[in-house]
Design an enzyme around this catalytic site. Structure first.
Site, PDB file in Angstrom:
ATOM      1  N   ARG A  52       0.866  -1.121  -0.107  1.00 29.67           N
ATOM      2  CA  ARG A  52      -0.028  -0.186   0.088  1.00 29.67           C
ATOM      3  C   ARG A  52       0.886   1.172   0.065  1.00 29.67           C
ATOM      4  O   ARG A  52       0.506   2.276   0.576  1.00 29.67           O
ATOM      5  CB  ARG A  52      -1.066  -0.074   1.214  1.00 29.67           C
ATOM      6  CG  ARG A  52      -1.902  -1.121   1.153  1.00 29.67           C
ATOM      7  CD  ARG A  52      -2.903  -0.877   2.256  1.00 29.67           C
ATOM      8  NE  ARG A  52      -3.808  -2.164   2.576  1.00 29.67           N
ATOM      9  CZ  ARG A  52      -4.291  -2.511   3.676  1.00 29.67           C
ATOM     10  NH1 ARG A  52      -4.119  -1.851   4.455  1.00 29.67           N
ATOM     11  NH2 ARG A  52      -5.144  -3.656   3.674  1.00 29.67           N
ATOM     12  N   ARG A  56      -3.471   6.200  -0.085  1.00 27.60           N
ATOM     13  CA  ARG A  56      -4.111   7.236   0.703  1.00 27.60           C
ATOM     14  C   ARG A  56      -3.110   8.065   1.723  1.00 27.60           C
ATOM     15  O   ARG A  56      -3.462   9.015   2.038  1.00 27.60           O
ATOM     16  CB  ARG A  56      -5.288   6.515   1.412  1.00 27.60           C
ATOM     17  CG  ARG A  56      -6.378   6.449   0.571  1.00 27.60           C
ATOM     18  CD  ARG A  56      -7.512   5.463   1.371  1.00 27.60           C
ATOM     19  NE  ARG A  56      -6.949   3.977   2.013  1.00 27.60           N
ATOM     20  CZ  ARG A  56      -7.722   3.348   2.817  1.00 27.60           C
ATOM     21  NH1 ARG A  56      -8.955   3.774   3.327  1.00 27.60           N
ATOM     22  NH2 ARG A  56      -7.066   2.232   3.373  1.00 27.60           N
ATOM     23  N   ARG A  65      -6.823  10.877  -7.456  1.00 29.46           N
ATOM     24  CA  ARG A  65      -7.950  10.028  -7.364  1.00 29.46           C
ATOM     25  C   ARG A  65      -9.266  10.950  -7.139  1.00 29.46           C
ATOM     26  O   ARG A  65     -10.190  10.496  -7.310  1.00 29.46           O
ATOM     27  CB  ARG A  65      -7.646   8.915  -6.092  1.00 29.46           C
ATOM     28  CG  ARG A  65      -7.022   7.766  -6.532  1.00 29.46           C
ATOM     29  CD  ARG A  65      -7.870   6.922  -7.219  1.00 29.46           C
ATOM     30  NE  ARG A  65      -9.160   6.708  -6.882  1.00 29.46           N
ATOM     31  CZ  ARG A  65      -9.564   5.968  -5.664  1.00 29.46           C
ATOM     32  NH1 ARG A  65      -8.773   5.293  -4.908  1.00 29.46           N
ATOM     33  NH2 ARG A  65     -10.733   6.022  -5.389  1.00 29.46           N
ATOM     34  N   ASP A 101      -6.566  -3.650  -7.486  1.00 31.35           N
ATOM     35  CA  ASP A 101      -7.406  -3.950  -6.666  1.00 31.35           C
ATOM     36  C   ASP A 101      -7.312  -5.647  -6.795  1.00 31.35           C
ATOM     37  O   ASP A 101      -7.542  -6.082  -7.665  1.00 31.35           O
ATOM     38  CB  ASP A 101      -8.542  -3.612  -6.392  1.00 31.35           C
ATOM     39  CG  ASP A 101      -9.058  -3.836  -5.161  1.00 31.35           C
ATOM     40  OD1 ASP A 101      -9.951  -4.814  -4.930  1.00 31.35           O
ATOM     41  OD2 ASP A 101      -9.037  -3.169  -4.124  1.00 31.35           O
ATOM     42  N   TYR A 176     -14.554 -13.312  -0.116  1.00 29.68           N
ATOM     43  CA  TYR A 176     -15.510 -12.018  -0.607  1.00 29.68           C
ATOM     44  C   TYR A 176     -16.719 -12.512  -1.512  1.00 29.68           C
ATOM     45  O   TYR A 176     -17.678 -11.864  -1.347  1.00 29.68           O
ATOM     46  CB  TYR A 176     -14.446 -11.173  -1.490  1.00 29.68           C
ATOM     47  CG  TYR A 176     -13.659 -10.264  -0.614  1.00 29.68           C
ATOM     48  CD1 TYR A 176     -14.419  -9.412   0.459  1.00 29.68           C
ATOM     49  CD2 TYR A 176     -12.235 -10.267  -0.637  1.00 29.68           C
ATOM     50  CE1 TYR A 176     -13.512  -8.491   0.990  1.00 29.68           C
ATOM     51  CE2 TYR A 176     -11.629  -9.455  -0.249  1.00 29.68           C
ATOM     52  CZ  TYR A 176     -12.059  -8.589   0.811  1.00 29.68           C
ATOM     53  OH  TYR A 176     -11.181  -7.792   1.431  1.00 29.68           O
TER      54      TYR A 176
END
Length: 369
Positions: A52, A56, A65, A101, A176
């Site tokens: 990561r 962010r 973004r 992702d 998921y």
């Protein structure tokens, strides 16, 4: 949002060379500290990259973004290229990781899903029955042309810095799909695994085919290494992992073995599974912060490089404390056959980017040969 609407910051990316075919491992990339460590060869310094790292925690990421949904951003080659390059420019890390992702290949084959802010991937129609398996068709390069294009642009920009491709492991993708979204206890997932073992095995086998195909696209476009993320597999006992998950993970690693690129395997809370994760076929095994690197090496056994494993939360402490904890990690890793410095999981969103830059510099200086 169209490509022409991208922010002006991406103009330099637009002007880069287009994608090229074939493997992009140049002599310079091959001799990089990162790939040398993956191959357990002597290195000029311990290589560093962060899971990561493109995300962010970076203000430049938030800027480009802004107003673009996560899945949309993964399908825009210029934007993917810019975001992937940002931490390389800022932190001087030893490897880039492709911005995407883990659910992108599922979206590409037509699964109705979305990534909801603050929640994560949400599946409109979960996979619960044998009839549902028909929705998991094969993935082809034509399903993900934006991946090939972005990686071509990236390898032209990165030069000697290797690019890591990645995918979600079959168990995590299955979780998921079966749960319909993130789950704390994986009740439905384990119910299928224990109660309908044949359906479970077929589901993971289909996901292994899709995942292997997705990694092949990335390698053929120019990725120098690949990492398989099994984010939720730490929820399993070793016996269950061996019988119900390991065959599918091994199938993924086998699918890309002929390319000769390093294969990294990482999971969270997998201290009890480290040896099995190595057995599944990885060349490098990721160790989270709960297990010291020397103990991780003992559990994995010889013949593998290790990656890790500073606790991401340590980066919120003063610099002196970060350096002390980093020295502990490096000391525990001193006798390893190969070591790639990383966090024990991903960079937290509120991490100070300067702390990451300082950490890269510190590891490089501390380990210079």
């Amino acid at each position: 949002m169209s490509v022409n609407d991208l922010p002006s910051e991406l103009s330099s990316v637009r002007s880069g060379e287009g994608p090229s075919s074939g493997l992009q491992t140049t002599p310079a990339t091959h001799e990089s500290a990162f790939l040398k460590a993956c191959r357990r060869e002597p290195v000029p310094h311990t290589p560093v990259w962060f899971m990561r790292q493109a995300g962010r925690s970076l203000p430049e990421y938030l800027k480009v973004r802004e107003g673009i949904a996560m899945l949309d951003s993964c399908m825009m080659p210029e934007l993917v290229t810019e975001i992937t390059l940002q931490p390389v420019r800022r932190h001087k890390v030893d490897a880039a990781i492709y911005f995407s992702d883990i659910v992108v290949p599922l979206k590409a084959i037509g699964i109705d899903l979305d990534i909801k802010p603050g929640v994560g991937p949400v599946i409109a129609e979960p996979i619960r029955t044998r009839a549902d398996l028909a929705r998991l068709r094969d993935l082809t390069p034509e399903d993900v042309p934006y991946v090939t294009e972005a990686i071509g642009m990236l390898t032209a920009e990165l030069g000697a810095t290797p690019l890591i491709g990645f995918a979600g492991a079959p168990f995590t993708l299955a979780s998921y799909l079966v749960e319909g979204g993130p789950s704390r206890n994986h009740e439905r997932t384990k119910a299928m695994m224990y109660g309908e073992p044949e359906l479970w095995a077929d589901l993971l086998d289909r996901l292994a085919e899709i995942t292997g195909a997705f990694l092949k696209v990335q390698i053929e476009a120019g990725a120098s290494a690949v990492q398989l993320f099994d984010s939720w597999v730490g929820a399993l006992a070793p016996a269950d992992y061996r019988s119900s998950v390991m065959p599918a993970s091994a199938k993924v690693f086998d699918a890309v073995a002929s390319y000769g690129v390093p294969r990294i395997h990482f999971g969270v809370g997998t201290g009890e599974l480290l040896g099995l994760m190595g057995e599944a076929g990885a060349d490098v095994v990721g160790v989270d912060w709960r297990v010291p690197m020397d103990e991780g090496a003992r559990r994995v056994g010889p013949g593998k490089a290790l990656q890790g494993n500073l606790d991401p939360a340590v980066l919120f402490a003063p610099t002196e404390a970060v350096e002390a904890k980093t020295r502990d990690v490096l000391a525990a890793a001193a006798g390893l056959e190969g070591h790639i410095f990383n966090l024990g999981h991903g960079v937290m969103p509120t991490t100070d980017p300067d702390a990451l830059t300082r950490l890269v510099e510190y590891v490089h200086e501390r380990t210079a040969r």
